[in-house]
Write an enzyme that holds these catalytic residues in place. Structure first.
Site, mmCIF file in Angstrom:
data_model
loop_
_atom_site.group_PDB
_atom_site.id
_atom_site.type_symbol
_atom_site.label_atom_id
_atom_site.label_comp_id
_atom_site.label_asym_id
_atom_site.label_seq_id
_atom_site.Cartn_x
_atom_site.Cartn_y
_atom_site.Cartn_z
ATOM 1 N N ASP A 229 3.861 13.580 29.347
ATOM 2 C CA ASP A 229 5.249 14.294 29.605
ATOM 3 C C ASP A 229 6.290 13.279 28.555
ATOM 4 O O ASP A 229 5.688 12.441 27.979
ATOM 5 C CB ASP A 229 5.605 13.741 31.032
ATOM 6 C CG ASP A 229 7.020 14.613 31.334
ATOM 7 O OD1 ASP A 229 7.693 15.330 30.374
ATOM 8 O OD2 ASP A 229 7.402 14.702 32.594
HETATM 9 C C1 BGC Z 1 9.911 16.691 31.876
HETATM 10 C C2 BGC Z 1 9.114 17.746 31.588
HETATM 11 C C3 BGC Z 1 9.633 18.582 30.351
HETATM 12 C C4 BGC Z 1 9.746 17.557 29.217
HETATM 13 C C5 BGC Z 1 10.550 18.170 28.021
HETATM 14 C C6 BGC Z 1 10.533 15.966 30.659
HETATM 15 O O1 BGC Z 1 11.450 15.101 31.075
HETATM 16 O O2 BGC Z 1 9.743 16.065 32.917
HETATM 17 O O3 BGC Z 1 9.088 18.863 32.690
HETATM 18 O O4 BGC Z 1 8.892 19.656 29.913
HETATM 19 O O5 BGC Z 1 10.902 16.618 29.593
HETATM 20 O O6 BGC Z 1 11.608 18.579 28.028
#
Ligand code: BGC
Length: 746
Positions: free
Chosen positions: A228
């Site tokens: 993530d």
């Molecule tokens: C989120 C993800 C997301 C990623 C990119 C993160 O903060 O938890 O779900 O895909 O950011 O935006």
């Protein structure tokens, strides 16, 4: 691109280390020298969020179709529809030059308060897993990779970047991992995103058991694992655990750490090579199609968004069949509440889509039923607060109309990534509007816009009809009108329980944790597994949803009355539309074990099907079950276990509206052999043929005879075997325990 092994062989250590993190916030590194292109990853999940400026994390995104959020889509219980929507999202991604779509989000709804629940499907891993698998198939059919997230146990936003989720293995296997397992095995996603949190003390971004043993070795995942955004803690440990790509990038410090770790022998270069191979395999997959991306038909996608939104809506209540409204009878309608004019149709955070257009119910109503006189009043303040003047005007309009439709929900900013809700309340101004309108207008319909349950005590009894519209995407207003006017017969069913109050919810005492830790103390008893087992009456149960027609369930037929652990069972029935309108019914199958050595939920969803029926029409519905559908996970054995005995097969219209049932006998257990060791009770040994023989062999004949003469309820029979010598008053020495265990093993 050349064969991947060959490419990896030609890369320098520095190139390989650099490839393991992104080039920008949304792109992987290219290696022009070797013809390796860079690929683009973008959110997800209910529409494309492609930032207009790629190097910026918070850049505004290009317009895309905003489909219903996962919380809404799940209420459709419609695999085909989810597949279709995901295909449209994939097509938009491809046309925008995106190679990997960061979705679906499949985390379980442990508590209604999780700020991101609107991005997730359900409280049930089977339902969520089936729909997420359909989503992955849909996206990947366009040549774009899906990315299943957030792996795993990311069930709250509070302290999400550090919190340690303490979850026992059975609970993980049956609930929190089960959903990922289903998607991975069924739909073979090209990537998986690890979560931010720790799981049982270790960050998931460097959790070897999770990322390698379970995901790859046990489930056969062959794709790439991406962090993530910002989830990496110790990059070298992550690589060794199975985390391939770090995002966002660039991350020169971590690349240098990887190089250093290989040079000093701390990290085997073969581990790095494998991560690089996986990244390149994905790059190759998503860049291999020579065909140019077909152009997107924005209008067609909007129409799909409208059809999907209507299919997601759940008619929670419809006393006296107030709905559907009839323009011949209901000649004037008061549309009340700001959300009628400015619909709430998605949540906040990284999933936020910049819609291609927005259709409000107010606007849609004018097109759909121009013959009906419509008045609109905002009814409450912009932020949901009570505003006496706005309230009074709305109530007067309601009094003068044939019908009032009150639009309420959770205002923008209440449901979002990054934080959790504090309670399940609707804003005070919304509640006041419903109550005051219901006082003067008996024909009041409430339309709810929310991505997670809200409390309805104090007003739900006062209104005859409630339609859960959820966060239904950019066409939600038109879809609400389609359902209110009966142009679409509602067929959605709740994908999560609506409890009466927060205090009733299973994780109430263990959420959001303390001291950096959150203990999943309710174990497998999540959602209806809790309410139905504990016999707690919810407001609306899991699987509930009404229709404008009625359905009759024919008797259940089982292909066999007994089954072995390797046999399968066919369950069939006929469902008939007994009303006057065409409609769709979601037929749900639950399994109820009559016996188990462990505490089990009284029922668990193991099948569902959505059938479309014309008035008077009947259709067969068929399910196939195996012993695995009867099983629970036993960590001590490392296996799924089902004891021999009776299992009820329950089929119905909700978890609490079981219409027909039958019973099958599992004649031989699945991995259910009795375990015997020195801690097992003497009774267990004596009642087990091999155990009894082993005891007879180990004990002196008179001692065995004396033991055998005891009733099974005796003190001696209750003892763990290892205590028998101690309490035999010197008659037995400790070696008998060892001898008995050895005799049994032999
Ligand atoms: C989120 C993800 C997301 C990623 C990119 C993160 O903060 O938890 O779900 O895909 O950011 O935006």
């Amino acid at each position: 691109m050349q064969p991947i092994r060959e490419l990896v062989r030609q890369m320098t250590l520095e190139e390989k280390a650099a490839l393991c993190s992104g080039a920008t916030a949304w792109r992987t590194q290219a290696v022009p020298r070797l013809g390796i292109p860079s690929i683009v990853l973008s959110d997800g999940p209910h529409g494309l969020r492609r930032p207009a400026r790629e190097d910026e994390l918070g850049s505004p995104s290009v317009p895309a179709t905003c489909f219903p959020t996962a919380s809404a889509m799940a209420c459709s219980w419609d695999r085909q529809l989810v597949r279709e929507v995901a295909q449209a999202i994939g097509a938009e991604a491809r046309a925008a030059g995106v190679h990997v779509l960061l979705g679906p989000g499949v985390n379980m709804k442990r508590t209604p308060l999780c700020g991101r629940n609107f991005e997730y499907f359900s409280e049930d891993p089977y339902l969520a897993g089936e729909l997420a698998a359909a989503y992955v198939e849909g996206v990947q059919s366009t040549g774009v990779g899906a990315c299943v997230k957030h792996f795993a146990a990311n069930n709250q936003e509070t302290d999400r970047m550090t919190v340690d989720a303490e979850v026992d293995e059975r609970t993980l296997r049956e609930i929190y991992l089960a959903v990922f397992e289903r998607v991975v095995r069924k739909a073979r996603p090209w990537s998986v995103m690890c979560s931010y949190n720790r799981l049982n003390g270790v960050y998931t971004s460097q959790h070897r058991w999770l990322l390698t043993e379970v995901l790859r070795e046990q489930w056969g995942f062959e794709g790439m694992v991406v962090s993530d955004w910002g989830a990496v803690d110790d990059r070298v440990a992550g690589l060794a655990a199975g985390l391939d790509l770090e995002m966002p990038g660039p991350s020169p410090a971590n690349a240098a750490r990887i190089v250093e770790a290989v040079r000093t022998g701390q990290l085997d270069e073969a581990v790095l090579d494998r991560a690089v191979e996986r990244i390149l395999t994905l790059v190759q997959k998503v860049t291999s199609s020579p065909a140019p991306a077909p152009p997107v038909d924005v209008d067609a996608h909007h129409r799909l968004a409208r059809r999907a939104a209507a299919a997601c809506m759940v008619l929670l209540k419809n006393d006296g069949q107030l709905l559907p409204l009839q323009p011949e009878r209901h000649r004037s309608v008061a549309l009340l509440g700001g959300m009628a004019a400015v619909p709430q149709f998605q949540g906040g955070g990284s999933s936020r889509v910049n819609p291609t257009r927005i259709e409000s119910a107010l606007e849609a109503w004018h097109h759909a039923a121009p013959e009906v006189a419509v008045t609109y009043h905002q009814g409450y303040g912009q932020d949901g607060r009570l505003d006496e003047q706005l309230l009074r005007a709305a109530v007067e309009a309601a009094r003068g109309a044939d019908v009032a439709v009150v639009f309420v929900g959770l205002p923008d900013g209440v449901e979002s990534e990054g934080y959790d809700r504090k309670d399940m309340a609707l804003p005070g101004g919304h509640v006041a509007l419903i109550r005051e309108v219901a006082r003067v207008q008996p024909r009041t319909v409430v339309v709810l816009h929310n991505g997670a349950p809200v409390e309805m005590a104090g007003w739900v009894e006062q209104v005859p009809a409630v339609l859960l519209a959820g966060l239904a995407g950019q066409a939600s207003g038109a879809a609400v009108v389609d359902v209110l006017l009966g142009r679409v017969n509602p067929s959605g069913k709740l994908a999560e329980t609506y409890p009466m109050r927060l205090e009733q919810t299973p994780a109430f005492l263990n959420f959001p944790g303390e001291g950096g830790r959150v203990r999943y103390g309710e174990r497998v008893f999540v959602g209806y597994r809790y309410y139905d087992t504990k016999d707690v009456e919810p407001l609306f149960p899991f699987g509930h949803g009404l229709s404008y027609t009625t359905f009759a369930y024919g008797p259940l037929t089982l292909s066999r009355s007994t089954m072995g652990p390797d046999e399968s069972l066919e369950v069939s029935l006929t469902v008939r539309n007994t009303g006057e309108r065409a409609g769709e019914e979601v037929v749900q199958l639950y399994v109820r074990p009559r016996q188990a050595r462990v505490a089990r939920p009284v029922k668990e969803l193991k099948g569902f099907d959505k059938v479309a029926l014309a008035p008077g029409e009947s259709k067969p519905v068929r399910f196939v079950l195996t012993a695995m559908d009867l099983a629970y996970y036993d960590p001590a054995r490392g296996a799924w276990v089902a004891e021999p005995g009776l299992y009820d097969i329950l089929v119905g219209a909700s978890s609490r509206d079981i219409r027909v049932q039958a019973t099958v006998e599992l004649t031989q257990g699945l991995n259910a052999e009795t375990r015997l060791d020195e801690e097992s009770a003497v009774r267990t040994w004596m009642q087990h043929p091999a155990g009894r023989a082993a005891l007879q062999q180990a004990l002196p004949p008179e001692a065995f005879a004396r033991l055998a003469a005891q009733p099974p309820t005796s003190f001696l029979w209750e003892l763990p075997l290892k205590k028998l010598p101690l309490l035999s008053q010197g008659a037995l020495d400790e070696s008998v325990v060892r001898r008995a265990v050895a005799a049994l093993r032999a």
